[in-house]
Write an enzyme that holds these catalytic residues in place. Structure first.
Site, PDB file in Angstrom:
ATOM      1  N   HIS A 100       0.815  -1.214   0.000  1.00 42.27           N
ATOM      2  CA  HIS A 100       0.000   0.000   0.000  1.00 42.27           C
ATOM      3  C   HIS A 100       0.847   1.262   0.000  1.00 42.27           C
ATOM      4  CE1 HIS A 100      -3.522  -2.234  -0.238  1.00 42.27           C
ATOM      5  NE2 HIS A 100      -4.343  -1.336   0.287  1.00 42.27           N
ATOM      6  N   ASP A 163      -5.600   5.062   9.957  1.00 43.51           N
ATOM      7  CA  ASP A 163      -7.011   5.241   9.571  1.00 43.51           C
ATOM      8  C   ASP A 163      -7.564   4.001   8.883  1.00 43.51           C
ATOM      9  OD1 ASP A 163      -6.651   7.790  10.418  1.00 43.51           O
ATOM     10  OD2 ASP A 163      -6.811   8.741   8.450  1.00 43.51           O
ATOM     11  N   GLU A 279      -8.816  14.273  14.552  1.00 44.27           N
ATOM     12  CA  GLU A 279      -8.262  14.550  13.218  1.00 44.27           C
ATOM     13  C   GLU A 279      -8.943  15.808  12.673  1.00 44.27           C
ATOM     14  OE1 GLU A 279      -7.976  11.429  10.338  1.00 44.27           O
ATOM     15  OE2 GLU A 279      -6.712  10.178  11.631  1.00 44.27           O
TER      16      GLU A 279
HETATM   17  P1  FAD Z   1       4.300  -1.969   1.975  1.00 44.54           P
HETATM   18  O1  FAD Z   1       3.817  -0.878   1.103  1.00 44.54           O
HETATM   19  O2  FAD Z   1       4.183  -3.346   1.459  1.00 44.54           O
HETATM   20  O3  FAD Z   1       5.807  -1.679   2.418  1.00 44.54           O
HETATM   21  C1  FAD Z   1       6.220  -0.403   2.820  1.00 44.54           C
HETATM   22  C2  FAD Z   1       7.729  -0.392   3.086  1.00 44.54           C
HETATM   23  O4  FAD Z   1       8.021  -1.175   4.229  1.00 44.54           O
HETATM   24  C3  FAD Z   1       8.553  -0.979   1.961  1.00 44.54           C
HETATM   25  O5  FAD Z   1       9.786  -0.328   1.915  1.00 44.54           O
HETATM   26  C4  FAD Z   1       8.721  -2.423   2.380  1.00 44.54           C
HETATM   27  O6  FAD Z   1       9.873  -3.010   1.807  1.00 44.54           O
HETATM   28  C5  FAD Z   1       8.832  -2.280   3.892  1.00 44.54           C
HETATM   29  N1  FAD Z   1       8.300  -3.409   4.623  1.00 44.54           N
HETATM   30  C6  FAD Z   1       7.122  -4.050   4.446  1.00 44.54           C
HETATM   31  N2  FAD Z   1       6.977  -5.016   5.361  1.00 44.54           N
HETATM   32  C7  FAD Z   1       8.084  -4.974   6.134  1.00 44.54           C
HETATM   33  C8  FAD Z   1       8.536  -5.709   7.250  1.00 44.54           C
HETATM   34  N3  FAD Z   1       7.818  -6.694   7.767  1.00 44.54           N
HETATM   35  N4  FAD Z   1       9.730  -5.386   7.788  1.00 44.54           N
HETATM   36  C9  FAD Z   1      10.475  -4.383   7.291  1.00 44.54           C
HETATM   37  N5  FAD Z   1      10.106  -3.669   6.224  1.00 44.54           N
HETATM   38  C10 FAD Z   1       8.923  -3.952   5.666  1.00 44.54           C
HETATM   39  N6  FAD Z   1      -0.253   5.362   7.079  1.00 44.54           N
HETATM   40  C11 FAD Z   1      -0.407   5.878   8.304  1.00 44.54           C
HETATM   41  O7  FAD Z   1       0.552   6.024   9.052  1.00 44.54           O
HETATM   42  N7  FAD Z   1      -1.644   6.256   8.747  1.00 44.54           N
HETATM   43  C12 FAD Z   1      -2.758   6.079   7.995  1.00 44.54           C
HETATM   44  O8  FAD Z   1      -3.841   6.424   8.438  1.00 44.54           O
HETATM   45  C13 FAD Z   1      -2.620   5.515   6.718  1.00 44.54           C
HETATM   46  N8  FAD Z   1      -3.694   5.298   5.944  1.00 44.54           N
HETATM   47  C14 FAD Z   1      -3.541   4.729   4.729  1.00 44.54           C
HETATM   48  C15 FAD Z   1      -4.677   4.484   3.945  1.00 44.54           C
HETATM   49  C16 FAD Z   1      -4.561   3.886   2.721  1.00 44.54           C
HETATM   50  C17 FAD Z   1      -5.792   3.643   1.905  1.00 44.54           C
HETATM   51  C18 FAD Z   1      -3.276   3.546   2.235  1.00 44.54           C
HETATM   52  C19 FAD Z   1      -3.121   2.941   0.877  1.00 44.54           C
HETATM   53  C20 FAD Z   1      -2.142   3.806   2.973  1.00 44.54           C
HETATM   54  C21 FAD Z   1      -2.260   4.401   4.231  1.00 44.54           C
HETATM   55  N9  FAD Z   1      -1.144   4.665   5.031  1.00 44.54           N
HETATM   56  C22 FAD Z   1      -1.314   5.185   6.279  1.00 44.54           C
HETATM   57  C23 FAD Z   1       0.222   4.440   4.542  1.00 44.54           C
HETATM   58  C24 FAD Z   1       0.748   3.102   4.974  1.00 44.54           C
HETATM   59  O9  FAD Z   1       1.010   3.069   6.358  1.00 44.54           O
HETATM   60  C25 FAD Z   1       2.067   2.799   4.295  1.00 44.54           C
HETATM   61  O10 FAD Z   1       1.937   2.888   2.906  1.00 44.54           O
HETATM   62  C26 FAD Z   1       2.548   1.409   4.666  1.00 44.54           C
HETATM   63  O11 FAD Z   1       3.839   1.221   4.179  1.00 44.54           O
HETATM   64  C27 FAD Z   1       1.658   0.394   4.038  1.00 44.54           C
HETATM   65  O12 FAD Z   1       1.812  -0.848   4.659  1.00 44.54           O
HETATM   66  P2  FAD Z   1       2.044  -2.115   3.763  1.00 44.54           P
HETATM   67  O13 FAD Z   1       1.915  -3.231   4.684  1.00 44.54           O
HETATM   68  O14 FAD Z   1       1.186  -2.130   2.559  1.00 44.54           O
HETATM   69  O15 FAD Z   1       3.576  -1.854   3.386  1.00 44.54           O
END
Ligand code: FAD
Length: 522
Positions: A100, A163, A279
């Site tokens: 994400h 969120d 917020e």
């Molecule tokens: P990914 O996108 O898969 O990875 C993000 C990064 O972390 C990459 O560099 C990846 O290599 C690394 N990574 C992934 N897993 C691990 C692991 N286990 N150990 C070490 N590194 C790792 N963020 C907020 O803080 N607050 C919010 O309210 C919020 N709302 C969101 C709402 C939506 C609809 C979306 C799309 C995103 C939102 N985000 C929010 C952002 C979100 O926290 C970040 O994009 C986060 O990285 C997404 O988590 P993911 O598991 O999809 O990570």
């Protein structure tokens, strides 16, 4: 005069060049070597697995890996990292949570992407709750929604959220994890007792503030640069049953921010009289009443809100929540009234809802389903997330919201604006925030078509240029820079520590190349 580079910087530069060279020239070599591994059956070359690992929620960047690892335990991950680390030709590796990210952060061009979610049902760490209920041990691959469901079953809950809950624990802990609870509890990275990390040297390390603390502080907010988080120990508290959920509207920005700051000044972790969530957002047009932030306003209230927006073009919406349960059911309204006494929202523009705790926390998901059904979820997301010092938030409103955003008139999707307290963050961690005691997060969470996302990126650039010119020292959240200079400026005084930790925990620059901090050529 030439300036001598510190030796670790030179090493990083050499390694970065080498990795770029390897990525371009040795792909076939890498594939054949991977096939000789014990974990070979868990490596997928399936076109659909490769395709999905090449994309993210942003739908802007694309980077194709050689293979996708579908681990069933942390040992599979350690085995892959160990193979790359000890190989004469190392390859890059990205943990992919739920992908994400919006700028390719979880991608690994010509490398291997680890699909963390494949451990959800395998032998990886699941969700285990301590017998005394004080914490949960949670696999890095777990979605926060699963953590919520598992803990609520025992009447318990983590306290700091995002969120949206379909994000992985490892993914949000690699950034910070912020939401309306941050003013009181700090970000999610401030609410972790211990983590297990597989470093770039393939070491499996348990770390906490008292044990391997360098790696603990490095990994939290560390953008995946120091290791892969396979387990986090998250504190739990008794869960409330329901929430009073209130939105108040303002047309005056200084009234809006003054009230927000007043409300977050009551922020003790155990202060029963404090709010539990705060917020704020911008209402810019009819669409912003019901974007994916949640269908909050009742149909009968909408005409008067729309005419307010039509008249003022920007309306500011303060959003708060107060928890309650069987015991506080009779006092919650009085407590809320007390908290809201003397606030300057527009008379007649306060709207209230009563919801289950989990319904409130999972509020974005129902909107996600609606947008998915309309084909509007899997579209480009040219997002910009900033932290802005309190002293400049009014300049930001004038120069960005009231000028750039209104003039360009393209913004779709939520625009969030809310303050947090610096003292709830731990400066030893890798996450970067402004220097002032109170700072705001502003999130322009825009959706676009596949043809016009550049127009939104141009607006984002204009906003950043405006801030630079106006001397507004913003820090990006979920940062994205394409140059080394950008990263050095971003980390500021933390840059040298960040670099040293990289050399210590991932000296071959294997991990999370999609952040493009040390792998700028990838
Ligand atoms: P990914 O996108 O898969 O990875 C993000 C990064 O972390 C990459 O560099 C990846 O290599 C690394 N990574 C992934 N897993 C691990 C692991 N286990 N150990 C070490 N590194 C790792 N963020 C907020 O803080 N607050 C919010 O309210 C919020 N709302 C969101 C709402 C939506 C609809 C979306 C799309 C995103 C939102 N985000 C929010 C952002 C979100 O926290 C970040 O994009 C986060 O990285 C997404 O988590 P993911 O598991 O999809 O990570």
């Amino acid at each position: 005069m030439a300036v001598a580079l510190p030796s670790f910087l030179t090493a990083i530069m050499i390694m970065s060049r080498l990795m770029a060279f390897i990525g371009i020239t040795r792909n076939n070599d890498m594939s054949s070597k991977l096939q000789s591994l014990v974990i070979a059956p868990k490596l997928s070359y399936d076109p659909s697995a490769i395709e999905s690992a090449s994309q993210d929620f942003g739908h802007i960047e694309k980077a194709v890996p050689q293979a996708v690892l579908l681990p069933s335990s942390p040992w599979d991950i350690a085995s892959l990292v160990n193979f790359s680390y000890s190989n004469s030709v190392p390859f890059i590796i990205a943990a992919r949570g739920n992908s994400h990210s919006v700028n390719g952060q979880a991608m690994a061009k010509n490398g291997v992407v680890i699909d963390m979610t494949s451990m959800k049902n395998g032998n990886g760490t699941g969700i285990r709750i301590a017998s005394d209920g004080s914490y949960a041990d949670v696999g890095g691959q777990q979605f926060w929604i699963d953590v919520l469901n598992a803990t609520l079953g025992l009447g318990l809950t983590p306290v700091s959220w995002t969120d949206y809950l379909y994000l992985t624990v490892g993914g949000t802990l690699s950034n910070a994890g912020i939401s309306g609870q941050t003013f009181q509890y700090g970000p999610q990275i401030s609410n972790v007792y211990e983590i297990d990390v597989i470093t770039g040297t393939a070491d499996f390390v348990t770390c906490s503030p008292n044990n391997n603390s360098d790696l603990f502080y490095a990994a939290l907010g560390g953008l995946g640069q120091f290791g892969i988080i396979t387990r986090a120990r998250i504190p739990l508290e008794p869960a409330p049953k329901r929430v009073k959920w209130v939105r108040m509207l303002y047309t005056d920005f200084s009234d809006f921010t003054r009230d927000q700051e007043l409300l977050i000044s009551k922020n003790g972790r155990n202060d029963n009289k404090a709010l539990n969530y705060l917020e704020g957002s911008l209402l810019l047009d009819q669409g912003s009443l019901d974007n994916w932030r949640s269908s909050f306003f009742q149909p009968q209230d909408q005409p008067k809100i729309i005419s307010l927006i039509t008249k003022f073009r920007i309306v500011y919406c303060l959003e708060i929540v107060k928890h309650y349960d069987g015991q506080t059911k009779t006092t919650v309204d009085k407590d809320l009234q007390q908290l809201l006494k003397g606030l300057s929202y527009l008379p007649g523009f306060m709207f209230e809802k009563d919801a289950k705790y989990e319904e409130f926390l999972n509020r974005v998901h129902s909107e996600e389903l609606k947008l998915k059904a309309k084909g509007l979820w899997d579209v480009p997301h040219p997002w910009l997330n900033l932290f802005i010092p309190k002293s400049k938030i009014s300049d930001f409103n004038d120069g960005v919201f009231k000028s750039i955003v209104l003039q360009r008139n393209i913004t779709t999707g939520p625009v969030l604006v809310y303050p947090m307290n610096r003292k709830k963050w731990d400066d030893r961690m890798s996450a970067v925030i402004p220097d002032e005691e109170i700072f705001y997060t502003v999130g322009l969470l825009q959706s676009s078509g596949f043809d016009d996302w550049r127009t939104f990126e141009d607006q984002n650039k204009e906003i950043l240029q405006f801030c630079e010119k106006a001397g507004i020292k913003v820090k990006q959240y979920l940062p994205h820079y394409t140059t080394k200079e950008g990263w050095v400026n971003h980390f500021g005084s933390k840059w040298s520590t960040f670099q040293k930790r990289k050399l210590q925990f991932d000296p071959k620059l294997l991990l999370s190349p999609g952040q493009r901090i040390f792998n700028n050529n990838e």
